[in-house]
Design an enzyme around this catalytic site. Sequence first.
Site, short mmCIF file in Angstrom:
data_model
loop_
_atom_site.label_atom_id
_atom_site.label_comp_id
_atom_site.label_asym_id
_atom_site.label_seq_id
_atom_site.Cartn_x
_atom_site.Cartn_y
_atom_site.Cartn_z
N VAL A 1 31.44 -1.24 68.56
CA VAL A 1 30.17 -1.10 67.83
C VAL A 1 30.41 -0.86 66.35
CG1 VAL A 1 28.16 0.40 67.55
CG2 VAL A 1 28.81 -0.39 69.80
N LYS B 1 21.35 -11.84 88.14
CA LYS B 1 22.51 -12.62 88.55
C LYS B 1 23.32 -11.78 89.52
CE LYS B 1 24.82 -16.46 87.20
NZ LYS B 1 24.71 -17.01 88.52
N CYS C 1 29.55 0.90 78.94
CA CYS C 1 28.20 1.45 78.70
C CYS C 1 27.42 1.79 79.97
CB CYS C 1 27.40 0.48 77.85
SG CYS C 1 28.06 0.35 76.18
N ARG D 1 37.21 -1.72 80.22
CA ARG D 1 36.74 -0.39 80.62
C ARG D 1 35.73 -0.52 81.76
NH1 ARG D 1 35.24 1.94 74.73
NH2 ARG D 1 34.56 -0.20 74.48
P1 NAD Z 1 35.24 2.53 71.06
O1 NAD Z 1 35.94 3.50 71.92
O2 NAD Z 1 35.59 1.08 71.10
O3 NAD Z 1 35.36 2.99 69.53
C1 NAD Z 1 35.21 4.30 69.09
C2 NAD Z 1 36.07 4.45 67.84
O4 NAD Z 1 35.79 5.72 67.24
C3 NAD Z 1 37.56 4.42 68.10
O5 NAD Z 1 38.17 3.44 67.26
C4 NAD Z 1 38.05 5.85 67.73
O6 NAD Z 1 39.35 5.86 67.19
C5 NAD Z 1 36.99 6.23 66.72
N1 NAD Z 1 36.85 7.67 66.51
C6 NAD Z 1 36.76 8.66 67.44
N2 NAD Z 1 36.62 9.86 66.84
C7 NAD Z 1 36.62 9.64 65.51
C8 NAD Z 1 36.52 10.48 64.37
N3 NAD Z 1 36.38 11.79 64.48
N4 NAD Z 1 36.57 9.91 63.15
C9 NAD Z 1 36.72 8.57 63.01
N5 NAD Z 1 36.82 7.72 64.06
C10 NAD Z 1 36.78 8.25 65.30
O7 NAD Z 1 33.69 2.71 71.39
P2 NAD Z 1 32.51 1.62 71.34
O8 NAD Z 1 32.57 0.73 72.51
O9 NAD Z 1 32.46 1.03 69.97
O10 NAD Z 1 31.25 2.57 71.55
C11 NAD Z 1 30.84 3.48 70.56
C12 NAD Z 1 29.46 3.98 70.92
O11 NAD Z 1 28.51 2.90 70.93
C13 NAD Z 1 29.36 4.61 72.31
O12 NAD Z 1 28.44 5.65 72.27
C14 NAD Z 1 28.82 3.48 73.16
O13 NAD Z 1 28.10 3.95 74.28
C15 NAD Z 1 27.87 2.81 72.18
N6 NAD Z 1 27.60 1.40 72.48
C16 NAD Z 1 28.62 0.59 72.88
C17 NAD Z 1 28.36 -0.75 73.12
C18 NAD Z 1 29.46 -1.66 73.58
O14 NAD Z 1 29.14 -2.76 74.04
N7 NAD Z 1 30.72 -1.27 73.48
C19 NAD Z 1 27.06 -1.27 72.95
C20 NAD Z 1 26.06 -0.41 72.50
C21 NAD Z 1 26.35 0.92 72.27
#
Ligand code: NAD
Length: 471
Positions: free
Chosen positions: A15, A274, A283, A350
């Site tokens: 994200v 589907k 998520c 994941r």
């Molecule tokens: P991710 O695990 O891919 O990325 C999170 C990042 O945050 C990592 O790179 C980590 O190193 C970094 N991080 C953690 N603590 C930190 C800090 N203190 N300072 C700086 N960086 C830090 O996670 P994601 O899949 O991008 O998801 C992030 C959020 O978005 C979650 O809440 C998820 O539910 C939500 N979300 C995800 C998706 C998806 O499809 N992946 C879609 C919509 C919403």
Amino acid sequence: MAREVRITVVGSGYVGLVAAVCFAELGHKVTCVDNDQRKVEELRAGHTPIHEEHLEELLGKHRGKGLSFDTNLHESAKQAEAIFIAVGTPQGEDGDADMSYVEAVACELARSLEHYTVITEKSTVPVFTNEWIRKVIERNGGERELFDVTSNPEFLREGTAVSDFLHPDRIVVGADAARAGEVMRAIYEPLTSGAYYQRKDAIPGGCSAAKTPPLLETSTKAAEMIKHASNAFLAMKISFINAVSNLCESVDTDVEQVAKGVGLDARIGPRFLKPGIGYGGSCFPKDIAAFRAVAEQEGLDFGLLTEVEKINTAQKRRFVGKVRSTLWTLRGKKLAVLGLAFKGGTDDIRESPAIDLCKMLLEEGCKLTAYDPAAMERAKHELPAGEKMHYAAGVMEAVKGADAVLLLTEWPEFAKLDLDAVHKAVRYPIVIDGRNLYEPEVMAAHGFTYLSMGRPPVYPAKSAHGAEKKK
Ligand code: NAD
């Protein structure tokens, strides 16, 4: 008129990185901060740590211009007008969301606020998180008049993340302060005004200058609820069609026909109807659990979500049952596994149902040879290569000599296999398709025993059921 906003995005995951790159694409000045030094170095060198269409292209276009990467949140946040928190919110021990990463960021931001800044939750968070972020910042010395907290949930889907971000169905902005709402509107103005879609270099997608995405302004709490409720509803739709699919198998009819008939009702719609091996990813599983935990904390029993999860878990066992019923016994069987990512178009594994199924089949004593176009490197951490777990460089290597081929991820290339070549390469022409990628008649005509989800099994066209042994 569009104005440039100075933005810090915290977190460079699926994200955060996509948001940062897309905000730069919209003309803003963006710093993407991550505390993972290795990731930041990789990004500075122009490499994307994740597999997403258009991401590399946009990174190349904006890196070193409107987009930079850093590990120092304090320095970057001091200069920002808007800060988006996009760190992980994994599932906690009791099913509730683990908010410790968000809390750590809020603590750090408290000492970085030097002028008015809008702090936005981009991560998926439970209702009331905005109040907690505000409290944490104040407790750590942040002055109340220097910030507001807003909620701007992200609805992108992995695999199509960049075009989803730039062509959203809707943009939700939960802002309780008018001043914060103005900054958020300015950030998305190139999309809501349609100016972005008029650009020749715009990433293509469903929006256009004539069809711009609506920006829905709500209270901060409502925006937090919208994200959880949306994901819960989508997961419910998947579990619903999977339950219907199982019933279709029992009564010997085709779930694809049923889903089509149901989905043509405009009140229901065809998407997410589907049948398959269940939802996964980073998520849905955790968000459903977190949403139920919120209800529990409020003294409400949201039992519907428990059922959604139950159906999803059972779907994987059901698939293993299909493999067993086709092969009779599982110990020592050599299976080709096509697909490890939780869905097509991504390298994310994941909570991937494909990975869960591999684990279950390995426990049953099967030998697996897996291939995935993007997710193998990540999968090797979960399923280390060994005597029973092999990785192939391509489809044909994976299927060679297999007792059965399992289709577990809906990658487009798996829907276009050279069926004659596969038939020649396998030991037994048996395909068990967890994603309904093929028409059963086509598979029968190519000489396969073919089992899929919610549809009657088919057998090789010109032979009896038992005539599938080739060698
Ligand atoms: P991710 O695990 O891919 O990325 C999170 C990042 O945050 C990592 O790179 C980590 O190193 C970094 N991080 C953690 N603590 C930190 C800090 N203190 N300072 C700086 N960086 C830090 O996670 P994601 O899949 O991008 O998801 C992030 C959020 O978005 C979650 O809440 C998820 O539910 C939500 N979300 C995800 C998706 C998806 O499809 N992946 C879609 C919509 C919403």
